[in-house]
Design a protein around this motif. Structure first.
Motif, PDB file in Angstrom:
ATOM      1  N   LYS A 126      28.932  62.405  37.129  1.00 21.68           N
ATOM      2  CA  LYS A 126      27.758  62.895  36.386  1.00 21.68           C
ATOM      3  C   LYS A 126      27.070  61.743  35.651  1.00 21.68           C
ATOM      4  CE  LYS A 126      29.375  67.614  35.783  1.00 21.68           C
ATOM      5  NZ  LYS A 126      29.935  68.603  34.851  1.00 21.68           N
ATOM      6  N   GLU A 127      27.874  60.872  35.059  1.00 21.70           N
ATOM      7  CA  GLU A 127      27.312  59.704  34.362  1.00 21.70           C
ATOM      8  C   GLU A 127      26.600  58.771  35.347  1.00 21.70           C
ATOM      9  OE1 GLU A 127      27.462  58.582  30.970  1.00 21.70           O
ATOM     10  OE2 GLU A 127      27.987  60.673  30.560  1.00 21.70           O
ATOM     11  N   ILE A 128      27.174  58.613  36.543  1.00 20.24           N
ATOM     12  CA  ILE A 128      26.531  57.771  37.564  1.00 20.24           C
ATOM     13  C   ILE A 128      25.196  58.369  37.959  1.00 20.24           C
ATOM     14  CG2 ILE A 128      26.696  56.964  39.959  1.00 20.24           C
ATOM     15  CD1 ILE A 128      29.729  56.666  39.495  1.00 20.24           C
ATOM     16  N   TRP A 129      25.139  59.681  38.177  1.00 16.95           N
ATOM     17  CA  TRP A 129      23.885  60.331  38.560  1.00 16.95           C
ATOM     18  C   TRP A 129      22.810  60.153  37.493  1.00 16.95           C
ATOM     19  CZ3 TRP A 129      26.011  65.631  40.635  1.00 16.95           C
ATOM     20  CH2 TRP A 129      26.529  65.432  41.929  1.00 16.95           C
ATOM     21  N   SER A 130      23.231  60.145  36.224  1.00 15.87           N
ATOM     22  CA  SER A 130      22.254  59.967  35.147  1.00 15.87           C
ATOM     23  C   SER A 130      21.899  58.498  34.931  1.00 15.87           C
ATOM     24  CB  SER A 130      22.792  60.570  33.847  1.00 15.87           C
ATOM     25  OG  SER A 130      23.878  59.806  33.360  1.00 15.87           O
ATOM     26  N   GLY A 131      22.625  57.610  35.583  1.00 20.06           N
ATOM     27  CA  GLY A 131      22.360  56.168  35.431  1.00 20.06           C
ATOM     28  C   GLY A 131      22.914  55.592  34.145  1.00 20.06           C
ATOM     29  N   GLN A 132      23.826  56.303  33.481  1.00 18.09           N
ATOM     30  CA  GLN A 132      24.373  55.880  32.193  1.00 18.09           C
ATOM     31  C   GLN A 132      25.839  55.451  32.264  1.00 18.09           C
ATOM     32  OE1 GLN A 132      22.389  55.760  29.445  1.00 18.09           O
ATOM     33  NE2 GLN A 132      20.737  56.378  30.803  1.00 18.09           N
ATOM     34  N   ALA A 133      26.414  55.355  33.446  1.00 17.75           N
ATOM     35  CA  ALA A 133      27.852  55.061  33.565  1.00 17.75           C
ATOM     36  C   ALA A 133      28.151  53.602  33.228  1.00 17.75           C
ATOM     37  CB  ALA A 133      28.335  55.376  34.975  1.00 17.75           C
ATOM     38  N   GLU A 134      29.253  53.426  32.516  1.00 16.88           N
ATOM     39  CA  GLU A 134      29.711  52.087  32.170  1.00 16.88           C
ATOM     40  C   GLU A 134      31.234  52.061  32.231  1.00 16.88           C
ATOM     41  OE1 GLU A 134      29.321  48.786  28.625  1.00 16.88           O
ATOM     42  OE2 GLU A 134      29.050  50.891  28.125  1.00 16.88           O
ATOM     43  N   LEU A 135      31.766  51.092  32.942  1.00 17.31           N
ATOM     44  CA  LEU A 135      33.209  50.882  33.010  1.00 17.31           C
ATOM     45  C   LEU A 135      33.542  49.616  32.234  1.00 17.31           C
ATOM     46  CD1 LEU A 135      34.087  51.567  36.762  1.00 17.31           C
ATOM     47  CD2 LEU A 135      34.210  53.143  34.837  1.00 17.31           C
ATOM     48  N   LYS A 136      34.654  49.657  31.524  1.00 19.77           N
ATOM     49  CA  LYS A 136      35.177  48.482  30.829  1.00 19.77           C
ATOM     50  C   LYS A 136      36.367  47.984  31.637  1.00 19.77           C
ATOM     51  CE  LYS A 136      32.762  49.185  26.977  1.00 19.77           C
ATOM     52  NZ  LYS A 136      31.724  48.316  26.514  1.00 19.77           N
ATOM     53  N   VAL A 137      36.411  46.685  31.858  1.00 22.09           N
ATOM     54  CA  VAL A 137      37.488  46.095  32.645  1.00 22.09           C
ATOM     55  C   VAL A 137      38.187  45.037  31.802  1.00 22.09           C
ATOM     56  CG1 VAL A 137      38.106  44.983  34.813  1.00 22.09           C
ATOM     57  CG2 VAL A 137      36.051  46.395  34.698  1.00 22.09           C
ATOM     58  N   ASP A 138      39.514  45.150  31.717  1.00 23.31           N
ATOM     59  CA  ASP A 138      40.326  44.155  31.021  1.00 23.31           C
ATOM     60  C   ASP A 138      41.130  43.392  32.057  1.00 23.31           C
ATOM     61  OD1 ASP A 138      39.557  44.886  28.398  1.00 23.31           O
ATOM     62  OD2 ASP A 138      40.930  46.585  28.466  1.00 23.31           O
ATOM     63  N   LEU A 139      41.174  42.064  31.906  1.00 26.21           N
ATOM     64  CA  LEU A 139      41.915  41.196  32.813  1.00 26.21           C
ATOM     65  C   LEU A 139      42.861  40.360  31.981  1.00 26.21           C
ATOM     66  CD1 LEU A 139      40.548  39.158  35.750  1.00 26.21           C
ATOM     67  CD2 LEU A 139      41.856  37.987  34.010  1.00 26.21           C
ATOM     68  N   SER A 140      44.113  40.267  32.426  1.00 24.06           N
ATOM     69  CA  SER A 140      45.059  39.394  31.734  1.00 24.06           C
ATOM     70  C   SER A 140      45.938  38.682  32.760  1.00 24.06           C
ATOM     71  CB  SER A 140      45.917  40.183  30.737  1.00 24.06           C
ATOM     72  OG  SER A 140      46.685  41.138  31.399  1.00 24.06           O
ATOM     73  N   THR A 141      46.218  37.429  32.470  1.00 21.61           N
ATOM     74  CA  THR A 141      47.071  36.611  33.326  1.00 21.61           C
ATOM     75  C   THR A 141      47.536  35.389  32.546  1.00 21.61           C
ATOM     76  OG1 THR A 141      47.259  35.549  35.495  1.00 21.61           O
ATOM     77  CG2 THR A 141      45.199  35.221  34.325  1.00 21.61           C
ATOM     78  N   LYS A 142      48.434  34.633  33.145  1.00 16.08           N
ATOM     79  CA  LYS A 142      48.849  33.337  32.617  1.00 16.08           C
ATOM     80  C   LYS A 142      48.632  32.315  33.714  1.00 16.08           C
ATOM     81  CE  LYS A 142      52.224  34.889  29.279  1.00 16.08           C
ATOM     82  NZ  LYS A 142      53.615  34.815  28.826  1.00 16.08           N
ATOM     83  N   ILE A 143      48.158  31.135  33.320  1.00 17.16           N
ATOM     84  CA  ILE A 143      47.895  30.077  34.296  1.00 17.16           C
ATOM     85  C   ILE A 143      48.563  28.782  33.857  1.00 17.16           C
ATOM     86  CG2 ILE A 143      45.715  31.061  35.080  1.00 17.16           C
ATOM     87  CD1 ILE A 143      44.261  29.042  33.304  1.00 17.16           C
ATOM     88  N   ARG A 144      48.796  27.925  34.857  1.00 19.97           N
ATOM     89  CA  ARG A 144      49.293  26.576  34.628  1.00 19.97           C
ATOM     90  C   ARG A 144      48.417  25.622  35.420  1.00 19.97           C
ATOM     91  NH1 ARG A 144      55.580  26.060  35.536  1.00 19.97           N
ATOM     92  NH2 ARG A 144      55.205  24.133  34.447  1.00 19.97           N
ATOM     93  N   TYR A 145      48.114  24.478  34.829  1.00 20.57           N
ATOM     94  CA  TYR A 145      47.342  23.450  35.506  1.00 20.57           C
ATOM     95  C   TYR A 145      48.285  22.373  36.027  1.00 20.57           C
ATOM     96  CZ  TYR A 145      43.490  25.468  32.845  1.00 20.57           C
ATOM     97  OH  TYR A 145      42.575  26.326  32.304  1.00 20.57           O
ATOM     98  N   LYS A 146      47.943  21.817  37.187  1.00 22.17           N
ATOM     99  CA  LYS A 146      48.667  20.653  37.695  1.00 22.17           C
ATOM    100  C   LYS A 146      47.641  19.541  37.861  1.00 22.17           C
ATOM    101  CE  LYS A 146      51.809  19.072  41.284  1.00 22.17           C
ATOM    102  NZ  LYS A 146      52.472  19.430  42.546  1.00 22.17           N
ATOM    103  N   THR A 147      47.741  18.536  36.974  1.00 21.52           N
ATOM    104  CA  THR A 147      46.805  17.419  36.963  1.00 21.52           C
ATOM    105  C   THR A 147      47.576  16.134  37.150  1.00 21.52           C
ATOM    106  OG1 THR A 147      45.451  18.654  35.390  1.00 21.52           O
ATOM    107  CG2 THR A 147      44.944  16.317  35.654  1.00 21.52           C
TER     108      THR A 147
END
Length: 193
Positions: A126-147
């Motif tokens: 219904k929100e998509i049809w009205s053009g008002q839909a919004e999704l929140k996306v959370d991303l989490s990770t851990k990274i390591r650099y090799k230099t």
């Protein structure tokens, strides 16, 4: 006496120049964080896909991860994505760990069934049809650099993105990509109010 003073001055100049060299070297090879974007996002906007129990309500998107470092390889731990619609969680996704070479972009195409209830799916449509839909996306990770052959310690990343969805079920606006940004920190006092 004069020889001792000139030696000390020479030694101080040498230490100062060595410090400047170390600072410039650190600034030159310090790795940049990778950038994460969501591209080609779509969610069903057909009423039948949200009301028919036999139909799957799926999220389809491409997660692009760019490593702009020319001197550093990045090692990613598992990447966790959480798609939220209002207070409801639509989908939790885990992307397995991988290695990304220098100055490369990796595209990960994902098509997954939504875990939420039929009621939440109907509300989203219904929100998509009205053009008002919004999704929140959370991303989490851990990274390591090799230099230059040396691996860094783990660096935690917690990012956030808001996806505004048009009436067709795709990203709205001129830009068809959504870039993740750092989460805003909430003070402890604000959490309890």
């Amino acid at each position: 006496m004069c020889v001792a003073k000139t030696f000390i001055i020479w030694l101080l100049q040498f230490i100062f120049l060595l410090g400047l060299f170390a600072l410039f070297l650190w600034l030159a090879i310090r790795p940049k964080h990778p950038t994460f974007t969501i591209d080609e996002f779509s969610v069903p906007n057909n009423q039948n896909s949200s009301t028919d129990a036999d139909q799957d309500f799926t999220l389809t998107y491409t997660l692009e991860i760019s490593n702009s470092n020319k001197d550093s390889v990045i090692y990613y731990d598992d990447i966790f994505l959480i798609f939220n619609f209002g207070q409801d969680t639509l989908k939790r996704t885990k992307i397995p760990s991988f290695k990304q070479d220098k100055d490369k972009t990796r595209s990960i195409q994902v098509m997954e069934r939504v875990d939420s209830s039929q009621k939440v799916q109907k509300t989203l449509v219904k929100e998509i049809w009205s053009g008002q839909a919004e999704l929140k996306v959370d991303l989490s990770t851990k990274i390591r650099y090799k230099t230059w052959g040396f691996k860094s310690k783990h660096h935690g990343m917690e990012l956030h993105a808001s996806i505004h969805i048009d009436k067709v079920g795709k990203i709205s606006g001129k830009k068809k990509k959504v870039k993740f940004s750092k989460k805003k920190m909430v003070s402890r006092a604000a959490r309890f109010h």
